[in-house]
Design a protein around this motif. Structure first.
Motif, mmCIF file in Angstrom:
data_model
loop_
_atom_site.group_PDB
_atom_site.id
_atom_site.type_symbol
_atom_site.label_atom_id
_atom_site.label_comp_id
_atom_site.label_asym_id
_atom_site.label_seq_id
_atom_site.Cartn_x
_atom_site.Cartn_y
_atom_site.Cartn_z
ATOM 1 N N TYR A 82 -10.170 15.956 -4.072
ATOM 2 C CA TYR A 82 -9.451 15.233 -3.037
ATOM 3 C C TYR A 82 -9.098 13.824 -3.502
ATOM 4 C CZ TYR A 82 -10.412 18.967 0.264
ATOM 5 O OH TYR A 82 -10.447 20.182 0.903
ATOM 6 N N TYR A 83 -8.116 13.259 -2.816
ATOM 7 C CA TYR A 83 -7.791 11.852 -3.026
ATOM 8 C C TYR A 83 -9.100 11.063 -2.966
ATOM 9 C CZ TYR A 83 -5.387 7.375 -2.130
ATOM 10 O OH TYR A 83 -4.925 6.085 -2.187
ATOM 11 N N PRO A 84 -9.365 10.211 -3.968
ATOM 12 C CA PRO A 84 -10.703 9.606 -4.046
ATOM 13 C C PRO A 84 -11.122 8.839 -2.800
ATOM 14 C CG PRO A 84 -9.152 8.523 -5.536
ATOM 15 C CD PRO A 84 -8.501 9.769 -5.070
ATOM 16 N N ASN A 85 -10.184 8.129 -2.158
ATOM 17 C CA ASN A 85 -10.512 7.398 -0.941
ATOM 18 C C ASN A 85 -10.219 8.280 0.279
ATOM 19 O OD1 ASN A 85 -11.202 5.201 -2.487
ATOM 20 N ND2 ASN A 85 -9.245 4.167 -2.234
ATOM 21 N N THR A 86 -11.062 9.289 0.444
ATOM 22 C CA THR A 86 -10.940 10.200 1.584
ATOM 23 C C THR A 86 -12.299 10.322 2.254
ATOM 24 O OG1 THR A 86 -9.213 11.456 0.432
ATOM 25 C CG2 THR A 86 -10.233 12.491 2.346
ATOM 26 N N ILE A 87 -12.333 10.067 3.539
ATOM 27 C CA ILE A 87 -13.585 10.107 4.284
ATOM 28 C C ILE A 87 -13.990 11.559 4.524
ATOM 29 C CG2 ILE A 87 -14.677 9.505 6.487
ATOM 30 C CD1 ILE A 87 -12.787 7.098 6.612
ATOM 31 N N GLY A 88 -15.292 11.838 4.345
ATOM 32 C CA GLY A 88 -15.830 13.156 4.650
ATOM 33 C C GLY A 88 -15.563 14.209 3.604
ATOM 34 N N LYS A 89 -15.155 13.823 2.400
ATOM 35 C CA LYS A 89 -14.895 14.788 1.338
ATOM 36 C C LYS A 89 -15.823 14.534 0.153
ATOM 37 C CE LYS A 89 -11.548 16.826 3.522
ATOM 38 N NZ LYS A 89 -11.721 18.210 4.043
ATOM 39 N N LYS A 90 -16.084 15.585 -0.590
ATOM 40 C CA LYS A 90 -16.923 15.497 -1.777
ATOM 41 C C LYS A 90 -16.125 14.889 -2.919
ATOM 42 C CE LYS A 90 -19.554 18.533 -4.882
ATOM 43 N NZ LYS A 90 -19.894 19.967 -5.162
ATOM 44 N N HIS A 91 -16.733 13.910 -3.611
ATOM 45 C CA HIS A 91 -16.025 13.260 -4.716
ATOM 46 C C HIS A 91 -16.769 13.378 -6.046
ATOM 47 C CE1 HIS A 91 -12.962 11.680 -2.091
ATOM 48 N NE2 HIS A 91 -13.897 11.226 -1.275
ATOM 49 N N GLU A 92 -17.899 14.070 -6.048
ATOM 50 C CA GLU A 92 -18.591 14.379 -7.293
ATOM 51 C C GLU A 92 -18.682 15.893 -7.415
ATOM 52 O OE1 GLU A 92 -22.290 12.490 -7.922
ATOM 53 O OE2 GLU A 92 -21.478 10.454 -7.853
ATOM 54 N N HIS A 93 -18.224 16.416 -8.539
ATOM 55 C CA HIS A 93 -18.117 17.860 -8.729
ATOM 56 C C HIS A 93 -18.903 18.258 -9.975
ATOM 57 C CE1 HIS A 93 -14.781 17.971 -5.777
ATOM 58 N NE2 HIS A 93 -14.501 16.789 -6.299
ATOM 59 N N VAL B 101 -11.134 10.673 -11.841
ATOM 60 C CA VAL B 101 -10.129 11.733 -11.816
ATOM 61 C C VAL B 101 -9.104 11.383 -10.740
ATOM 62 C CG1 VAL B 101 -9.707 14.185 -11.463
ATOM 63 C CG2 VAL B 101 -11.818 13.424 -12.593
ATOM 64 N N ASN B 102 -7.875 11.181 -11.175
ATOM 65 C CA ASN B 102 -6.831 10.694 -10.271
ATOM 66 C C ASN B 102 -6.183 11.854 -9.519
ATOM 67 O OD1 ASN B 102 -5.044 8.930 -9.023
ATOM 68 N ND2 ASN B 102 -3.527 9.144 -10.656
ATOM 69 N N VAL B 103 -6.133 11.717 -8.200
ATOM 70 C CA VAL B 103 -5.422 12.659 -7.340
ATOM 71 C C VAL B 103 -4.518 11.844 -6.437
ATOM 72 C CG1 VAL B 103 -5.648 14.385 -5.524
ATOM 73 C CG2 VAL B 103 -7.281 14.353 -7.412
ATOM 74 N N ARG B 104 -3.221 12.035 -6.549
ATOM 75 C CA ARG B 104 -2.279 11.201 -5.806
ATOM 76 C C ARG B 104 -2.057 11.715 -4.390
ATOM 77 N NH1 ARG B 104 2.799 11.258 -7.674
ATOM 78 N NH2 ARG B 104 3.211 9.212 -6.739
ATOM 79 N N SER B 105 -2.124 13.034 -4.204
ATOM 80 C CA SER B 105 -1.883 13.604 -2.889
ATOM 81 C C SER B 105 -3.210 13.810 -2.171
ATOM 82 C CB SER B 105 -1.117 14.917 -3.028
ATOM 83 O OG SER B 105 -0.725 15.400 -1.769
ATOM 84 N N VAL B 106 -3.187 14.575 -1.073
ATOM 85 C CA VAL B 106 -4.409 14.805 -0.312
ATOM 86 C C VAL B 106 -5.444 15.513 -1.176
ATOM 87 C CG1 VAL B 106 -5.370 15.867 1.757
ATOM 88 C CG2 VAL B 106 -3.043 14.970 1.795
ATOM 89 N N SER B 107 -5.040 16.551 -1.862
ATOM 90 C CA SER B 107 -5.944 17.270 -2.759
ATOM 91 C C SER B 107 -5.133 18.012 -3.798
ATOM 92 C CB SER B 107 -6.832 18.249 -1.982
ATOM 93 O OG SER B 107 -6.053 19.310 -1.455
ATOM 94 N N GLU B 108 -5.755 18.296 -4.911
ATOM 95 C CA GLU B 108 -5.146 19.080 -5.976
ATOM 96 C C GLU B 108 -6.192 20.019 -6.541
ATOM 97 O OE1 GLU B 108 -1.710 16.047 -7.648
ATOM 98 O OE2 GLU B 108 -3.720 15.923 -8.511
ATOM 99 N N TRP C 5 0.858 -1.177 0.000
ATOM 100 C CA TRP C 5 0.000 0.000 0.000
ATOM 101 C C TRP C 5 0.898 1.232 0.000
ATOM 102 C CZ3 TRP C 5 1.369 2.926 4.040
ATOM 103 C CH2 TRP C 5 1.853 2.300 5.185
ATOM 104 N N SER C 6 0.385 2.344 -0.469
ATOM 105 C CA SER C 6 1.203 3.570 -0.492
ATOM 106 C C SER C 6 0.316 4.803 -0.524
ATOM 107 C CB SER C 6 2.137 3.570 -1.708
ATOM 108 O OG SER C 6 1.399 3.682 -2.909
ATOM 109 N N PHE C 7 0.854 5.892 0.000
ATOM 110 C CA PHE C 7 0.237 7.214 -0.051
ATOM 111 C C PHE C 7 1.295 8.224 -0.478
ATOM 112 C CE2 PHE C 7 -2.105 4.990 3.333
ATOM 113 C CZ PHE C 7 -3.419 5.192 2.919
ATOM 114 N N THR C 8 0.925 9.144 -1.336
ATOM 115 C CA THR C 8 1.771 10.300 -1.651
ATOM 116 C C THR C 8 1.169 11.492 -0.930
ATOM 117 O OG1 THR C 8 2.325 9.394 -3.815
ATOM 118 C CG2 THR C 8 2.721 11.737 -3.480
#
Length: 492
Positions: A307-318, A275-282, A167-170
């Motif tokens: 935001y990174y797609p697997n983030t709890i409490g964040k909006k992922h549809e824009h 939409v790929n986001v590698r860090s916390v948000s872009e 597993w990994s996180f940037t």
């Protein structure tokens, strides 16, 4: 005389010996030039970097410092034969850090200039590092165990537990708390919390030990999520824009980077999935471009965070709608004299009367017809320009005249073009221009008939005094018969 000849020969031999020595040295001392620019990871110039030119065996042959604009040049690179293999070993001391970068080997030719730029990929620090590891059921050896790995900033990732998988996180450099959870038989198992420091531009490794003993209140583990950016592109007039190019752009140092692109559909809609986001948000924007009549029009949305797609409490549809500042349709402003003419566009009745502005007519050529009782139809070809108003002023040509017919006696019937028009006196103030056949009839009177041309805007007046025709009444017939009978009787 002989001594003078020997002296001349000796001088010639000395000169030949000198040329013999000079020629090889000259061939071995040819030089080439290398020049270029030193930049950082973002392409910005770096001054004060040390540029060491090394030969094919990595032995230094010369060095130079980069200038304030990042450029450097060294013109004393010794080249034997037709060419030589060299590379650059660059060093930089910035922010209390000693950095080194080596280029690939390249060719330098005698009496020629070779360009070779140098980029320090690790300067300046990006402030981002990588945290990676495995989840294991054993402390002493790696026994991969699937589960969900969580960070205290809300990010998580699904770890499959495959052998050699990680597993990994940037994420931004800093300190984090990390743990793993796993559901089995309606029970949630949780590892201990680990505190990990993630360095900038480097990796941090963490093995997460989960012995399947520590239980937590049961809860459903999250699944893989997707970032979706979608919206509708409309024209200035609110109509959907079909076939526009939509680009999803990400902010990077020094500008924008196009991530994906597509065309709007017949409803003006677009959608970017995953939409790929590698860090916390872009930060992103949606950029729309559209070519209209050879001119390219562009419009961008306001910046928004993904935001990174697997983030709890964040909006992922824009939902990002974009309204262009132009339209493919135009408007037609029509005025007529007189007013009240009905408007037809390309043969279709618009249901509107002049004066009127008809909106959202497709750009291009159209036929406009104006109709009004008492006037000739007015037909014109117009060209509608996109996002513009075409003003159209028309004076309608009258197509009627006035007909007045007076007849004596007053009860005589009048016919125009075989249609009954009235008795005695007929007045038609708005009769259609053209040729008319008329007929006036009454019992016991001679019929009047003829024709005339009615010119638009003119008046035709006709008066008739009908001529009576003697008629045979029953009394008169009886009288004649009686006289005839009397005459015959006297003869007999």
């Amino acid at each position: 005389m002989l001594k003078t000849r020997y002296s001349s020969i000796l001088i010639i031999l000395i000169i030949l010996a000198i040329f013999t020595l000079i020629i090889p040295v000259s061939c071995a001392s040819q030089y080439g030039t290398v020049q270029g620019k030193v930049v950082d990871r973002y392409g910005n110039p770096i001054s004060g970097a040390t540029i060491v030119i090394q030969d094919g065996e990595c032995r230094p042959v010369g060095s130079v410092q980069s200038q304030s604009d990042g450029t450097y040049s060294y013109n004393q690179v010794p080249v034997e034969g037709g060419s030589g293999t060299f590379r650059i070993a660059a060093t930089l001391d910035k922010d209390d850090v000693h950095l080194m970068e080596n280029t690939a080997f390249f060719m330098i030719y005698p009496l020629k200039t070779t360009s070779q730029d140098v980029r320090f990929y690790s300067y300046p620090a990006s402030g981002v590092g990588t945290l990676y590891g495995v989840v294991s059921s054993s402390k002493d050896m790696i026994e991969e165990l699937d589960g969900v790995v969580y960070l205290n900033n809300g990010m998580y990732t699904i770890y499959e537990g495959n052998k050699y998988g990680q597993w990994s996180f940037t994420i931004p450099a800093g300190d984090y708390t990390i743990w793993a959870e796993r559901n089995k038989n309606l029970t949630t198992y949780k590892s201990q919390n680990y505190t990990v420091h993630v360095p900038s531009d480097d990796n941090a490794y963490q093995l997460i030990y989960m012995p399947m003993k520590e239980q937590a209140p049961y809860h459903v583990q999250p699944t893989v999520q997707r970032n979706v950016v979608y919206g509708q592109v409309t024209q200035k007039n609110g109509q959907p824009l079909t076939g526009a190019t939509v680009e999803l752009c990400k902010y990077v140092t020094g500008g924008l980077e196009v991530v994906d692109s597509m065309k709007t559909n017949s409803s003006g809609d677009y959608c970017f999935y995953n939409v790929n986001v590698r860090s916390v948000s872009e930060k992103f924007i949606v950029k729309v471009s559209w070519e209209l009549n050879g001119e390219v029009h562009e419009q961008s949305s306001a910046p928004f965070d993904v935001y990174y797609p697997n983030t709890i409490g964040k909006k992922h549809e824009h939902n990002i709608p974009v309204c262009m500042n132009v339209a493919s349709n135009g408007n037609l402003n029509i005025r007529t004299s007189p007013q009240g003419a009905r408007i037809l566009v390309d043969g279709m009745d618009t249901g509107k009367l002049t004066p009127c502005e008809i909106q959202d007519i497709p750009a291009g050529k159209h036929t406009v017809t104006l109709t009004l009782d008492g006037y000739y139809n007015d037909t014109s070809d117009v060209t509608i320009q996109p996002d513009k108003i075409l003003n159209m002023n028309r004076t309608l040509a009258i197509n009627t005249g006035s007909i007045t017919i007076n007849v004596q006696p007053r009860d005589a019937k009048i016919y125009l073009n075989d249609k009954y028009a009235g008795t005695g006196s007929v007045s038609l103030p708005k009769a259609a221009a053209g040729k008319y056949d008329f007929k006036v009839v009454r019992d016991e009177y001679q019929e009047e008939a003829g024709s005339f041309d009615l010119i638009a805007g003119r008046q035709v007046e006709k008066s008739f005094e009908m001529v009576a025709v003697p008629s045979l009444s029953l009394t008169y017939i009886s009288y004649l018969l009686s006289n005839m009978i009397s005459s015959l009787a006297s003869i007999l």
